[in-house]
Design a protein around this motif. Structure first.
Motif, mmCIF file in Angstrom:
data_model
loop_
_atom_site.group_PDB
_atom_site.id
_atom_site.type_symbol
_atom_site.label_atom_id
_atom_site.label_comp_id
_atom_site.label_asym_id
_atom_site.label_seq_id
_atom_site.Cartn_x
_atom_site.Cartn_y
_atom_site.Cartn_z
ATOM 1 N N ILE A 84 0.841 -1.203 0.000
ATOM 2 C CA ILE A 84 0.000 0.000 0.000
ATOM 3 C C ILE A 84 0.876 1.254 0.000
ATOM 4 C CG2 ILE A 84 -1.914 1.187 1.131
ATOM 5 C CD1 ILE A 84 -2.551 -1.422 2.580
ATOM 6 N N ILE A 85 1.931 1.241 0.812
ATOM 7 C CA ILE A 85 2.825 2.397 0.854
ATOM 8 C C ILE A 85 3.509 2.593 -0.490
ATOM 9 C CG2 ILE A 85 4.848 3.410 1.967
ATOM 10 C CD1 ILE A 85 4.132 1.930 4.497
ATOM 11 N N ASP A 86 3.862 1.496 -1.145
ATOM 12 C CA ASP A 86 4.498 1.602 -2.469
ATOM 13 C C ASP A 86 3.565 2.265 -3.471
ATOM 14 O OD1 ASP A 86 6.811 0.449 -1.538
ATOM 15 O OD2 ASP A 86 6.350 -1.562 -2.296
ATOM 16 N N ARG A 87 2.267 1.992 -3.343
ATOM 17 C CA ARG A 87 1.300 2.657 -4.232
ATOM 18 C C ARG A 87 1.259 4.150 -3.932
ATOM 19 N NH1 ARG A 87 -1.899 -2.130 -3.369
ATOM 20 N NH2 ARG A 87 -3.295 -1.081 -1.897
ATOM 21 N N LEU A 88 1.366 4.479 -2.647
ATOM 22 C CA LEU A 88 1.384 5.886 -2.248
ATOM 23 C C LEU A 88 2.597 6.604 -2.841
ATOM 24 C CD1 LEU A 88 0.730 7.272 1.326
ATOM 25 C CD2 LEU A 88 2.725 8.005 0.041
ATOM 26 N N THR A 89 3.777 5.992 -2.682
ATOM 27 C CA THR A 89 5.001 6.642 -3.154
ATOM 28 C C THR A 89 5.102 6.632 -4.677
ATOM 29 O OG1 THR A 89 6.230 4.562 -2.824
ATOM 30 C CG2 THR A 89 6.269 6.170 -1.044
ATOM 31 N N LYS A 90 4.382 5.721 -5.336
ATOM 32 C CA LYS A 90 4.343 5.741 -6.798
ATOM 33 C C LYS A 90 3.565 6.957 -7.281
ATOM 34 C CE LYS A 90 3.033 3.012 -10.861
ATOM 35 N NZ LYS A 90 2.419 1.743 -11.354
ATOM 36 N N GLN A 91 2.474 7.265 -6.585
ATOM 37 C CA GLN A 91 1.677 8.443 -6.939
ATOM 38 C C GLN A 91 2.360 9.734 -6.516
ATOM 39 O OE1 GLN A 91 -2.314 6.400 -5.437
ATOM 40 N NE2 GLN A 91 -2.713 8.375 -6.358
ATOM 41 N N PHE A 92 3.009 9.691 -5.346
ATOM 42 C CA PHE A 92 3.641 10.889 -4.786
ATOM 43 C C PHE A 92 5.100 10.564 -4.454
ATOM 44 C CE2 PHE A 92 -0.857 10.751 -3.623
ATOM 45 C CZ PHE A 92 -1.315 11.926 -4.218
ATOM 46 N N PRO A 93 5.977 10.577 -5.474
ATOM 47 C CA PRO A 93 7.359 10.101 -5.300
ATOM 48 C C PRO A 93 8.145 10.865 -4.249
ATOM 49 C CG PRO A 93 6.811 10.368 -7.630
ATOM 50 C CD PRO A 93 5.697 10.990 -6.862
ATOM 51 N N GLN A 94 7.787 12.117 -4.003
ATOM 52 C CA GLN A 94 8.566 12.899 -3.039
ATOM 53 C C GLN A 94 8.173 12.608 -1.592
ATOM 54 O OE1 GLN A 94 5.832 13.775 -4.689
ATOM 55 N NE2 GLN A 94 5.621 16.007 -4.704
ATOM 56 N N VAL A 95 7.028 11.936 -1.392
ATOM 57 C CA VAL A 95 6.521 11.689 -0.047
ATOM 58 C C VAL A 95 7.002 10.329 0.468
ATOM 59 C CG1 VAL A 95 4.458 11.403 1.373
ATOM 60 C CG2 VAL A 95 4.475 13.087 -0.489
ATOM 61 N N SER A 96 7.417 10.279 1.722
ATOM 62 C CA SER A 96 7.765 9.003 2.356
ATOM 63 C C SER A 96 7.030 8.890 3.688
ATOM 64 C CB SER A 96 9.272 8.882 2.565
ATOM 65 O OG SER A 96 9.750 9.891 3.433
ATOM 66 N N LEU A 97 6.733 7.671 4.077
ATOM 67 C CA LEU A 97 6.034 7.396 5.328
ATOM 68 C C LEU A 97 6.923 6.540 6.215
ATOM 69 C CD1 LEU A 97 3.445 7.469 7.067
ATOM 70 C CD2 LEU A 97 2.669 5.433 5.831
ATOM 71 N N SER A 98 7.138 6.982 7.442
ATOM 72 C CA SER A 98 7.913 6.222 8.414
ATOM 73 C C SER A 98 7.000 5.819 9.568
ATOM 74 C CB SER A 98 9.077 7.055 8.949
ATOM 75 O OG SER A 98 10.038 7.304 7.934
ATOM 76 N N ILE A 99 7.100 4.549 9.959
ATOM 77 C CA ILE A 99 6.253 4.007 11.018
ATOM 78 C C ILE A 99 7.153 3.583 12.170
ATOM 79 C CG2 ILE A 99 4.610 2.193 11.641
ATOM 80 C CD1 ILE A 99 4.345 2.181 8.294
ATOM 81 N N CYS A 100 6.917 4.144 13.331
ATOM 82 C CA CYS A 100 7.756 3.855 14.484
ATOM 83 C C CYS A 100 6.888 3.436 15.662
ATOM 84 C CB CYS A 100 8.587 5.092 14.851
ATOM 85 S SG CYS A 100 9.678 4.853 16.281
ATOM 86 N N THR A 101 7.136 2.240 16.196
ATOM 87 C CA THR A 101 6.448 1.797 17.403
ATOM 88 C C THR A 101 7.387 1.973 18.597
ATOM 89 O OG1 THR A 101 7.159 -0.516 17.146
ATOM 90 C CG2 THR A 101 5.071 0.131 16.129
ATOM 91 N N VAL A 102 6.821 2.449 19.692
ATOM 92 C CA VAL A 102 7.612 2.702 20.898
ATOM 93 C C VAL A 102 6.828 2.230 22.116
ATOM 94 C CG1 VAL A 102 8.881 4.670 19.944
ATOM 95 C CG2 VAL A 102 6.674 5.048 21.070
ATOM 96 N N GLU A 103 7.514 2.165 23.232
ATOM 97 C CA GLU A 103 6.894 1.859 24.521
ATOM 98 C C GLU A 103 7.435 2.870 25.527
ATOM 99 O OE1 GLU A 103 6.165 -2.785 24.872
ATOM 100 O OE2 GLU A 103 8.206 -2.397 24.154
#
Length: 209
Positions: A84-103
């Motif tokens: 899904i993220i790859d589809r996002l970055t294909k449409q919007f190449p300059q945008v990146s999404l980072s997912i961070c889990t913490v406690e």
């Protein structure tokens, strides 16, 4: 900002810099109040970058797509979300999404932690600071059941606060049920739709200017 799926095959890609749509305000990561960007500190709570540096005194990691410190996303889930993220970055190449889990423990502010990460985390190999400014950082505190979204200064110009807050709220029921896969999957799909909406608004704005 570009939306490549809305272009004819032979049409030259148009790129509109974020400064064309800059709000001239930023959101305080501590009290979440908007204030003028040139201010040295938040006029509401006096938060500034120095406070963030002093609060989190440890080596920042490299900011990448997956920073699953809490280990709640197995390889099959990451592969599914990656599509899904790859589809996002294909449409919007300059945008990146980072997912961070913490406690994290109280009284640490998740939004302040996100601000610190956005500014302190090391760049990936081949990445520059301009590309970092198009990053959207999603923080998931699995210990306290909290969520926070931190956009880079470039992509923030295209993000409506209320819409993205609603996308975070939609994650909560699945998070409460500990279904992090479904929670994150829904958010990424919403992110795609919200970026498409912003791209359409950008095109309309350009047409009328």
């Amino acid at each position: 900002m570009t939306d490549q799926d809305n272009k004819a095959p032979r049409e030259k890609k148009k790129v509109f810099p974020a400064r064309m749509f800059k709000r001239a305000t930023v959101v305080c990561p501590s009290c979440l109040v908007r204030f003028k960007e040139h201010a040295d500190q938040c006029p509401n709570c006096q938060f500034d970058a120095h406070r963030s540096v002093e609060q989190f005194q440890f080596d920042p990691p490299v900011m990448q797509r997956w920073m699953d410190n809490a280990k709640v996303f197995g390889a099959p889930v990451r592969q599914e979300i990656d599509q899904i993220i790859d589809r996002l970055t294909k449409q919007f190449p300059q945008v990146s999404l980072s997912i961070c889990t913490v406690e994290l423990d109280d009284p640490i502010s998740l939004s302040e932690f996100g601000f610190w990460m956005m500014n302190a985390c090391r760049l990936e190999d081949g990445q520059n600071s301009d590309q970092r400014s198009w990053t959207i950082l999603l923080l998931i505190d699995v210990k306290r059941g909290l969520l926070s979204l931190t956009p880079g200064y470039a992509i923030e110009a295209f993000m409506d606060d209320a819409d993205w807050q609603e996308a975070l709220k939609m994650m909560v029921p699945d998070m409460i049920a500990r279904d992090y896969r479904l929670s994150l999957k829904g958010f990424v799909k919403d992110a795609v739709q919200l970026l498409r909406k912003s791209a359409q608004e950008v095109m309309q704005s350009v047409k009328h200017n």
